[in-house]
Design a protein around this motif. Sequence first.
Motif, PDB file in Angstrom:
ATOM      1  N   VAL A 196     -37.445  20.606   0.296  1.00 59.85           N
ATOM      2  CA  VAL A 196     -37.371  21.935   0.927  1.00 59.85           C
ATOM      3  C   VAL A 196     -37.262  21.771   2.446  1.00 59.85           C
ATOM      4  O   VAL A 196     -37.780  20.805   3.004  1.00 59.85           O
ATOM      5  N   ARG A 221     -38.379  25.470   7.435  1.00 65.41           N
ATOM      6  CA  ARG A 221     -37.751  26.705   7.902  1.00 65.41           C
ATOM      7  C   ARG A 221     -38.560  27.893   7.393  1.00 65.41           C
ATOM      8  O   ARG A 221     -39.083  27.844   6.291  1.00 65.41           O
ATOM      9  N   TRP A 268     -38.986  31.482   5.850  1.00 63.45           N
ATOM     10  CA  TRP A 268     -38.255  32.489   5.061  1.00 63.45           C
ATOM     11  C   TRP A 268     -38.937  33.815   5.289  1.00 63.45           C
ATOM     12  O   TRP A 268     -40.134  33.944   5.097  1.00 63.45           O
ATOM     13  N   ASN A 303     -43.157  29.335   5.205  1.00 61.64           N
ATOM     14  CA  ASN A 303     -42.397  28.113   5.474  1.00 61.64           C
ATOM     15  C   ASN A 303     -42.629  27.182   4.287  1.00 61.64           C
ATOM     16  O   ASN A 303     -43.752  26.724   4.059  1.00 61.64           O
ATOM     17  N   LEU A 304     -41.577  26.916   3.540  1.00 63.41           N
ATOM     18  CA  LEU A 304     -41.755  26.122   2.321  1.00 63.41           C
ATOM     19  C   LEU A 304     -42.266  24.714   2.618  1.00 63.41           C
ATOM     20  O   LEU A 304     -43.025  24.152   1.848  1.00 63.41           O
ATOM     21  N   ASP A 322     -42.154  20.017  -1.268  1.00 65.46           N
ATOM     22  CA  ASP A 322     -41.023  19.867  -2.193  1.00 65.46           C
ATOM     23  C   ASP A 322     -41.442  20.344  -3.585  1.00 65.46           C
ATOM     24  O   ASP A 322     -42.528  20.026  -4.069  1.00 65.46           O
ATOM     25  N   PRO A 359     -39.954  33.529  -1.673  1.00 65.42           N
ATOM     26  CA  PRO A 359     -39.238  32.609  -0.787  1.00 65.42           C
ATOM     27  C   PRO A 359     -38.782  31.328  -1.501  1.00 65.42           C
ATOM     28  O   PRO A 359     -37.734  30.766  -1.168  1.00 65.42           O
ATOM     29  N   ARG A 360     -39.548  30.895  -2.489  1.00 61.08           N
ATOM     30  CA  ARG A 360     -39.136  29.715  -3.265  1.00 61.08           C
ATOM     31  C   ARG A 360     -37.821  30.016  -3.978  1.00 61.08           C
ATOM     32  O   ARG A 360     -36.896  29.207  -4.013  1.00 61.08           O
ATOM     33  N   TYR A 406     -34.763  30.379  -1.568  1.00 60.53           N
ATOM     34  CA  TYR A 406     -34.203  29.072  -1.191  1.00 60.53           C
ATOM     35  C   TYR A 406     -33.232  28.588  -2.267  1.00 60.53           C
ATOM     36  O   TYR A 406     -32.090  28.198  -1.970  1.00 60.53           O
ATOM     37  N   GLU A 456     -29.971  30.453  -2.334  1.00 62.78           N
ATOM     38  CA  GLU A 456     -29.027  30.005  -1.308  1.00 62.78           C
ATOM     39  C   GLU A 456     -28.299  28.744  -1.727  1.00 62.78           C
ATOM     40  O   GLU A 456     -27.101  28.612  -1.540  1.00 62.78           O
ATOM     41  N   LEU A 457     -29.039  27.812  -2.323  1.00 62.03           N
ATOM     42  CA  LEU A 457     -28.412  26.551  -2.730  1.00 62.03           C
ATOM     43  C   LEU A 457     -27.347  26.781  -3.800  1.00 62.03           C
ATOM     44  O   LEU A 457     -26.332  26.092  -3.852  1.00 62.03           O
ATOM     45  N   HIS A 485     -29.440  37.334  -2.505  1.00 64.49           N
ATOM     46  CA  HIS A 485     -30.869  37.625  -2.665  1.00 64.49           C
ATOM     47  C   HIS A 485     -31.032  39.020  -3.265  1.00 64.49           C
ATOM     48  O   HIS A 485     -30.406  39.963  -2.782  1.00 64.49           O
TER      49      HIS A 485
END
Length: 303
Positions: free
Chosen positions: A142, A145, A147, A160-161, A167, A206-207, A210, A213-214, A219
């Motif tokens: 992760v 950053r 979120w 922040n992850l 991870d 937020p998890r 992320y 996005e990948l 969202h």
Amino acid sequence: MGRFAPTPSGRMHLGNVFAAMLGWLSVRSRDGEMVLRMEDLDTQRTSPEYAQVLRQDLLWLGLSWDRETPPQSQRSRVYDEYFQKLEDLGLLYPCYCTRSQLHGVNAPHLSDGTYVYPGTCRNLTQEQRNAFHRAPAWRVMVPDRVWQFTDRVQGAYSLNLATDCGDMVMRRADGVYVYQLAVTVDDGEAGVTEVVRGMDLLSSAPRQMYLQELWGFPHPEYAHVPMLLAPDGRRLSKRDRDLDLGQLQKFYSPQEILGQLAFSAGLLDRPESVSAQELATVFSWDKVKKEDICLSADMLKNL
Ligand code: GLU
């Protein structure tokens, strides 16, 4: 498009009904569509029989859906593909940590008790990996950053992850994919634009953002609704068979249950009997309370 994503591990309790009701109202008050998906990754705890009872319970309450997507237990081939995409991005690595290493006294925990994976296995050499002689779990790296998003009920939220989570496991050592992966894939593929669920899953948003996005999913909007607490302050749970629908159905109509819940949520001034359809005409997120709701012993008596 909204969704019901129940785990068929028992009868719904009043808290599950509360979240399902608000999810349905949010979508139906705007003539949106609803999908149903059974979250049965944990095949030990879930069963098709419970899934069937859940469908009946939702219909009994008047909470309808337009289509049902396949249960998670049947989708491991699809999850393989998304897992492979993470691998192709160079973001996965095997983790050999044992439960006691992860959760032991020396493991780093945040003040709220959540545990942060410190990246122990991130930089192992191939030789070190080979020396374990056992199947690893797989984690996704992760970024460091923050979120940020605005939850419809809870307002601004950020995480922040890297510092608040670490991870994340995507596939367990026994080959089972985890909730965060499955839910993101399923919501993304179904085109879900709105996720309504209990406050206990707020930090999952937020998890999942992320991962969205990948994989190139947009969202959805999030609404994390208050938890219902028993009069003694405990969270309602399926394990305790708290106010499960099997019990409630013996004494109350769907309209009485929905009326009480809508009153607790802040949607009605009085706990009057009301149908889901009628509630859809008065629904607004602005009215919904954000704090956990403690059910009074009195109210339970009336229910
Ligand atoms: N399956 C989860 C539950 O029943 C809900 C997951 C979600 O809404 O993302 O608690």
